[in-house]
Design a protein around this motif. Structure first.
Motif, mmCIF file in Angstrom:
data_model
loop_
_atom_site.group_PDB
_atom_site.id
_atom_site.type_symbol
_atom_site.label_atom_id
_atom_site.label_comp_id
_atom_site.label_asym_id
_atom_site.label_seq_id
_atom_site.Cartn_x
_atom_site.Cartn_y
_atom_site.Cartn_z
ATOM 1 N N PRO A 80 0.801 -1.234 0.000
ATOM 2 C CA PRO A 80 0.000 0.000 0.000
ATOM 3 C C PRO A 80 0.832 1.282 0.000
ATOM 4 O O PRO A 80 0.305 2.347 -0.319
ATOM 5 C CB PRO A 80 -0.822 -0.117 1.296
ATOM 6 C CG PRO A 80 -0.835 -1.568 1.630
ATOM 7 C CD PRO A 80 0.480 -2.105 1.149
ATOM 8 N N GLU A 81 2.123 1.208 0.347
ATOM 9 C CA GLU A 81 2.977 2.390 0.376
ATOM 10 C C GLU A 81 3.596 2.734 -0.972
ATOM 11 O O GLU A 81 4.296 3.741 -1.108
ATOM 12 C CB GLU A 81 4.097 2.195 1.411
ATOM 13 C CG GLU A 81 3.599 1.944 2.826
ATOM 14 C CD GLU A 81 2.717 3.078 3.333
ATOM 15 O OE1 GLU A 81 3.082 4.261 3.098
ATOM 16 O OE2 GLU A 81 1.670 2.795 3.940
ATOM 17 N N MET A 82 3.360 1.875 -1.976
ATOM 18 C CA MET A 82 3.979 2.087 -3.272
ATOM 19 C C MET A 82 3.562 3.431 -3.892
ATOM 20 O O MET A 82 4.392 4.152 -4.464
ATOM 21 C CB MET A 82 3.616 0.942 -4.214
ATOM 22 C CG MET A 82 4.212 1.042 -5.601
ATOM 23 S SD MET A 82 5.996 0.812 -5.631
ATOM 24 C CE MET A 82 6.219 0.399 -7.364
ATOM 25 N N ALA A 83 2.303 3.779 -3.804
ATOM 26 C CA ALA A 83 1.819 5.020 -4.408
ATOM 27 C C ALA A 83 2.522 6.233 -3.805
ATOM 28 O O ALA A 83 2.903 7.173 -4.526
ATOM 29 C CB ALA A 83 0.311 5.146 -4.244
ATOM 30 N N ALA A 84 2.721 6.228 -2.490
ATOM 31 C CA ALA A 84 3.385 7.349 -1.833
ATOM 32 C C ALA A 84 4.846 7.450 -2.263
ATOM 33 O O ALA A 84 5.376 8.556 -2.474
ATOM 34 C CB ALA A 84 3.286 7.209 -0.316
ATOM 35 N N ALA A 85 5.518 6.297 -2.396
ATOM 36 C CA ALA A 85 6.917 6.306 -2.824
ATOM 37 C C ALA A 85 7.043 6.842 -4.238
ATOM 38 O O ALA A 85 7.946 7.638 -4.540
ATOM 39 C CB ALA A 85 7.497 4.894 -2.728
ATOM 40 N N LEU A 86 6.137 6.438 -5.121
ATOM 41 C CA LEU A 86 6.205 6.919 -6.491
ATOM 42 C C LEU A 86 5.859 8.393 -6.575
ATOM 43 O O LEU A 86 6.451 9.140 -7.355
ATOM 44 C CB LEU A 86 5.279 6.094 -7.387
ATOM 45 C CG LEU A 86 5.629 6.127 -8.870
ATOM 46 C CD1 LEU A 86 5.231 4.838 -9.543
ATOM 47 C CD2 LEU A 86 4.987 7.296 -9.584
ATOM 48 N N THR A 87 4.922 8.836 -5.755
ATOM 49 C CA THR A 87 4.576 10.261 -5.728
ATOM 50 C C THR A 87 5.775 11.091 -5.292
ATOM 51 O O THR A 87 6.055 12.154 -5.875
ATOM 52 C CB THR A 87 3.392 10.498 -4.782
ATOM 53 O OG1 THR A 87 2.246 9.775 -5.249
ATOM 54 C CG2 THR A 87 3.042 11.970 -4.694
ATOM 55 N N ALA A 88 6.508 10.627 -4.292
ATOM 56 C CA ALA A 88 7.682 11.359 -3.829
ATOM 57 C C ALA A 88 8.737 11.447 -4.930
ATOM 58 O O ALA A 88 9.350 12.508 -5.139
ATOM 59 C CB ALA A 88 8.255 10.690 -2.591
#
Length: 430
Positions: free
Chosen positions: A148-156
């Motif tokens: 679930p943290e993948m989206a946040a990592a890609l956004t960063a």
């Protein structure tokens, strides 16, 4: 098929020209471009999901060093500029600039600094893709899109790219063909089927976050996520319901990737080929149908053709005998027809500038410049007949008003049912 029916009804408001009407050139502000992606062209890749898929034998052949855009970018950018294009599409490879979580690679950033600087200095505008299906190996180790943290990592990551290159006033593509990204992660085992919704929702969330950030730091910046148009009845509306229907309010334009078409007579050969589109006979009027479809479905949004091209074998041959230069001119003819008929298409990118790694193999060749990545250690760029054709198109803002396609439209093409049967296009007489 409800959406297809709606497209036919909505397009009754577009102009219906009489036969033999002049074909105007495209306007001076229409943008021509070329396209490529990092993983497919650069070589010398860092650890990533796709590098692992190739090395693990899940693809026909590993990428190797592709066509070494990493060292030959200056020549390739010069080749694009010599054609006279306005836009140069490329991607920033996440794994190259962040090979470990939270660790920036200065050499990786310096490479993209040099490439984008060269594009701008050569008089072209960069079109930057933030994710072209590839993510770092460390993200794979954390579960990839199962996390679930993948989206946040890609956004960063996306925000860092935006911060670094806003000065170039690029056009932005957040995710290349997101539906195809999901399909391939499922195919190669990077995504558990139960987590499909997690990846879909994560891509949409990351797209929206990055888009909002771009609009805040680059006033007037244009952002979208390109749609891979699938020419099979019922398939395209289902994919749009998954992504573009949920994202369209955040799109500054509709980005379209259009390659293939299927006539009813070709269904059997398509099935026996294992679902391979690229070697089927091509119908260039499919571009018109696709543009007309999206103009009706998403009214008020300008249309950009983000990718379009023709696959051949290594000798520039096809089973149907279609030549790359003829296909390019025929396609531009149908874009001019669409523009004349009131469809607001504002740009066209050719895929691709050079031959490259077609996501698992070097067999299909799409390049304006041919490159033998398997047998030629020098990776020599050789112009195809389409280079001169494209240069003439950019100089004249299209094909001449007297030009007519080399191929007649296919009856009831499956790319646009019921449009292609109920409201078919035809080649006007001279």
């Amino acid at each position: 098929m409800v959406s297809a029916v709606v497209s036919v009804l909505a397009l009754t408001t577009l102009a219906a020209p009489s036969a033999a009407e002049d074909l105007p050139a495209l306007p001076a502000d229409f943008e021509f471009g070329v396209a490529q992606s990092g993983f497919q062209s650069e070589g010398f890749n860092h650890d990533s999901n796709y590098l692992r898929y190739g090395n693990d034998g899940k693809l026909h052949e590993p990428v190797g060093n592709a066509v070494d855009f990493f060292h030959q970018y200056e020549g390739d950018v010069a080749r694009a500029a010599s054609i006279g294009v306005d836009n140069y599409r490329l991607s920033v490879e996440w794994s190259r600039v962040e090979p470990q979580p939270g660790v920036d690679d200065a050499a990786g950033w310096a490479f993209y600094d040099a490439v984008i600087g060269r594009v701008v200095a050569s008089g072209m505008r960069p079109m930057i893709t933030l994710n072209h299906w590839v993510h770092p190996g460390w993200a794979v180790d954390r579960g990839g899109w199962n996390n679930p943290e993948m989206a946040a990592a890609l956004t960063a990551f996306g925000r860092r790219v935006v911060d670094r290159y806003t000065w170039a006033e690029p056009i932005w593509i957040t995710f290349n063909e997101p539906s195809e990204y999901v399909r391939r992660e499922l195919t190669y085992g990077g995504l558990a089927p139960a987590n499909t919704g997690l990846m879909v929702d994560g891509i949409i969330a990351a797209h929206r976050a990055i888009t909002s950030y771009i609009h805040a730091v680059q006033p007037g910046g244009q952002v979208s996520s390109n749609i891979a148009y699938i020419p099979l009845p019922g398939v395209e509306p289902a994919l749009e319901a998954m992504f573009s229907d949920r994202m369209v309010d955040s799109f500054d334009f509709i980005g379209v990737d259009q390659y293939y078409s299927i006539a009813p007579s070709e269904l059997a050969s398509f099935a026996t080929s294992g679902g391979s589109f690229w070697n089927l006979p091509q119908s260039p009027e499919s571009m018109y149908y696709v543009l007309r479809y999206f103009a009706a479905k998403y009214p008020g949004k300008p249309l950009r053709v983000i990718e379009n091209g023709l696959a051949t074998d290594a000798n520039q041959n096809r089973a149907d005998g279609y030549r790359r230069d003829d296909h390019l001119r025929d396609t531009v003819y149908w874009i001019q027809r669409a523009r004349r008929d009131g469809i607001n298409v504002v740009s066209y990118n050719y895929w691709s500038l050079t031959d490259n790694y077609e996501w698992g193999e070097y067999g299909p060749r799409f390049g304006l410049y041919s490159v033998d990545a398997v047998h030629d250690p020098a990776l020599t760029r050789r112009p195809t007949v389409a280079v001169a054709a494209y240069r003439e198109i950019t100089e004249n803002h299209g094909v001449p008003s007297t030009y007519r396609p080399t191929r007649q439209p296919a009856p009831c093409a499956l790319i646009a049912l019921p449009d292609s049967c109920g409201d078919p296009v035809s080649v006007e007489p001279r």
